[in-house]
Design an enzyme around this catalytic site. Structure first.
Site, mmCIF file in Angstrom:
data_model
loop_
_atom_site.group_PDB
_atom_site.id
_atom_site.type_symbol
_atom_site.label_atom_id
_atom_site.label_comp_id
_atom_site.label_asym_id
_atom_site.label_seq_id
_atom_site.Cartn_x
_atom_site.Cartn_y
_atom_site.Cartn_z
ATOM 1 N N MET A 95 38.304 42.619 50.587
ATOM 2 C CA MET A 95 36.884 42.415 50.852
ATOM 3 C C MET A 95 36.077 43.717 50.971
ATOM 4 O O MET A 95 34.860 43.682 51.060
ATOM 5 C CB MET A 95 36.689 41.579 52.131
ATOM 6 C CG MET A 95 37.371 40.221 52.084
ATOM 7 S SD MET A 95 36.955 39.267 50.613
ATOM 8 C CE MET A 95 35.296 38.746 51.031
ATOM 9 N N ASN A 112 40.367 43.316 39.732
ATOM 10 C CA ASN A 112 39.955 42.443 40.838
ATOM 11 C C ASN A 112 39.898 41.004 40.338
ATOM 12 O O ASN A 112 39.618 40.760 39.162
ATOM 13 C CB ASN A 112 38.561 42.868 41.325
ATOM 14 C CG ASN A 112 38.047 41.999 42.455
ATOM 15 O OD1 ASN A 112 38.756 41.713 43.417
ATOM 16 N ND2 ASN A 112 36.797 41.556 42.351
ATOM 17 N N HIS A 114 37.818 37.521 40.973
ATOM 18 C CA HIS A 114 36.591 37.037 41.614
ATOM 19 C C HIS A 114 36.465 35.532 41.363
ATOM 20 O O HIS A 114 36.657 35.082 40.225
ATOM 21 C CB HIS A 114 35.380 37.778 41.048
ATOM 22 C CG HIS A 114 34.099 37.359 41.701
ATOM 23 N ND1 HIS A 114 33.749 37.771 42.973
ATOM 24 C CD2 HIS A 114 33.110 36.533 41.278
ATOM 25 C CE1 HIS A 114 32.590 37.217 43.297
ATOM 26 N NE2 HIS A 114 32.173 36.465 42.291
ATOM 27 N N GLU A 179 42.999 30.741 39.746
ATOM 28 C CA GLU A 179 43.186 32.171 40.049
ATOM 29 C C GLU A 179 44.666 32.520 40.030
ATOM 30 O O GLU A 179 45.066 33.586 39.555
ATOM 31 C CB GLU A 179 42.630 32.504 41.435
ATOM 32 C CG GLU A 179 41.125 32.426 41.550
ATOM 33 C CD GLU A 179 40.642 32.826 42.939
ATOM 34 O OE1 GLU A 179 41.193 33.754 43.536
ATOM 35 O OE2 GLU A 179 39.697 32.176 43.445
HETATM 36 C C1 GRF Z 1 40.188 34.537 46.310
HETATM 37 O O1 GRF Z 1 39.359 33.412 46.134
HETATM 38 C C2 GRF Z 1 39.704 35.686 45.477
HETATM 39 O O2 GRF Z 1 39.120 35.297 44.278
HETATM 40 C C3 GRF Z 1 38.657 36.295 46.362
HETATM 41 O O3 GRF Z 1 39.173 36.188 47.657
HETATM 42 C C4 GRF Z 1 40.079 35.081 47.722
HETATM 43 C C5 GRF Z 1 41.384 35.617 48.220
HETATM 44 O O4 GRF Z 1 42.320 34.619 48.469
HETATM 45 N N1 GRF Z 1 38.369 37.649 45.941
HETATM 46 P P1 GRF Z 1 43.814 35.005 48.792
HETATM 47 O O5 GRF Z 1 43.789 36.001 49.955
HETATM 48 O O6 GRF Z 1 44.429 35.611 47.575
HETATM 49 O O7 GRF Z 1 44.492 33.733 49.191
#
Ligand code: GRF
Length: 210
Positions: A95, A112, A114, A179
């Site tokens: 973050m 990254n 997103h 993701e």
């Molecule tokens: C994910 O949704 C990612 O896209 C965003 O933050 C979230 C992280 O989730 N940047 P995690 O910690 O990988 O479970």
């Protein structure tokens, strides 16, 4: 030429760590020719730290607040990555914002994930932004990190429908499933040397062009 050595990764994260886990599982399954050398968190209680330990991966917490400024913090982050021989830095739910002190040390070597289709809905609360805007589709993006916020060259994207009954949580869950596929895929392509960047445009090379 096909790379024989696995690509050495450093994962930066701030929280839950599900993307880290998905990546590690793909590596363990032999689908991604890479190895996670270190997981670095900027929050002491980040669950990703325990998840890394449970999988026998070295991890550490680096407290941004203990440094005189952002530059000093980023120097330390870079030092740890170099110490572990990291060749690609993966921001997986990290973050913080990284400035030139870090990014310039790893040109086109920081990616990254997103949870939106960039350039739409960059920054925080991407799911809320998508729902409030009323888009029919959102998704996720893996991109190189440059000095802007979520502005670097796009490597891969996956769309996901936004349903009328969606709230932030249900949309986030649907996107997260994608993701977990997209991030390992992007790392795999980079590890295979199949990602070419020219300005903003990224080309994925076919295996035989390599
Ligand atoms: C994910 O949704 C990612 O896209 C965003 O933050 C979230 C992280 O989730 N940047 P995690 O910690 O990988 O479970």
């Amino acid at each position: 030429m096909t790379r024989i050595m696995p690509l050495k990764l450093g994962v930066l994260a701030s929280g839950r760590g599900s993307n880290f886990e998905a990546l590690q599982e793909s590596i363990e399954a032999g689908a991604v020719p890479a190895v996670i050398k270190v997981v670095i968190a900027d929050k002491p209680q980040a669950p990703v730290l325990e998840k890394a330990a449970a999988r026998g991966i070295e991890s550490c917490y680096i407290n941004p607040g203990q440094f005189a400024g952002r530059q000093a913090y980023e120097q330390e982050l870079a030092r740890v990555c170099v110490e572990y021989g990291v060749e690609l830095v993966v921001l997986a739910g990290y973050m913080g914002i990284l400035g030139d002190t870090f990014i310039n040390k790893f040109p086109l070597r920081v990616i990254n994930i997103h949870p939106a289709l960039l350039p739409s809905f960059s920054g925080l609360h991407a799911h809320r932004q998508a729902i409030e805007y009323g888009v029919r589709f959102s998704g996720c993006t893996v991109h190189f990190v440059d000095l802007g916020v979520d502005t670097g060259p796009i490597i891969l994207q996956q769309t996901v429908p936004v349903l009328p009954e969606d709230d932030e949580d249900s949309l986030a869950e649907r996107i997260l499933r994608e993701e977990h596929i997209l991030l390992p895929q992007a790392v795999k392509l980079i590890a295979q040397g199949r990602v070419a960047v020219e300005g903003r445009r990224v080309t994925i090379l076919a295996e035989e062009e390599n």
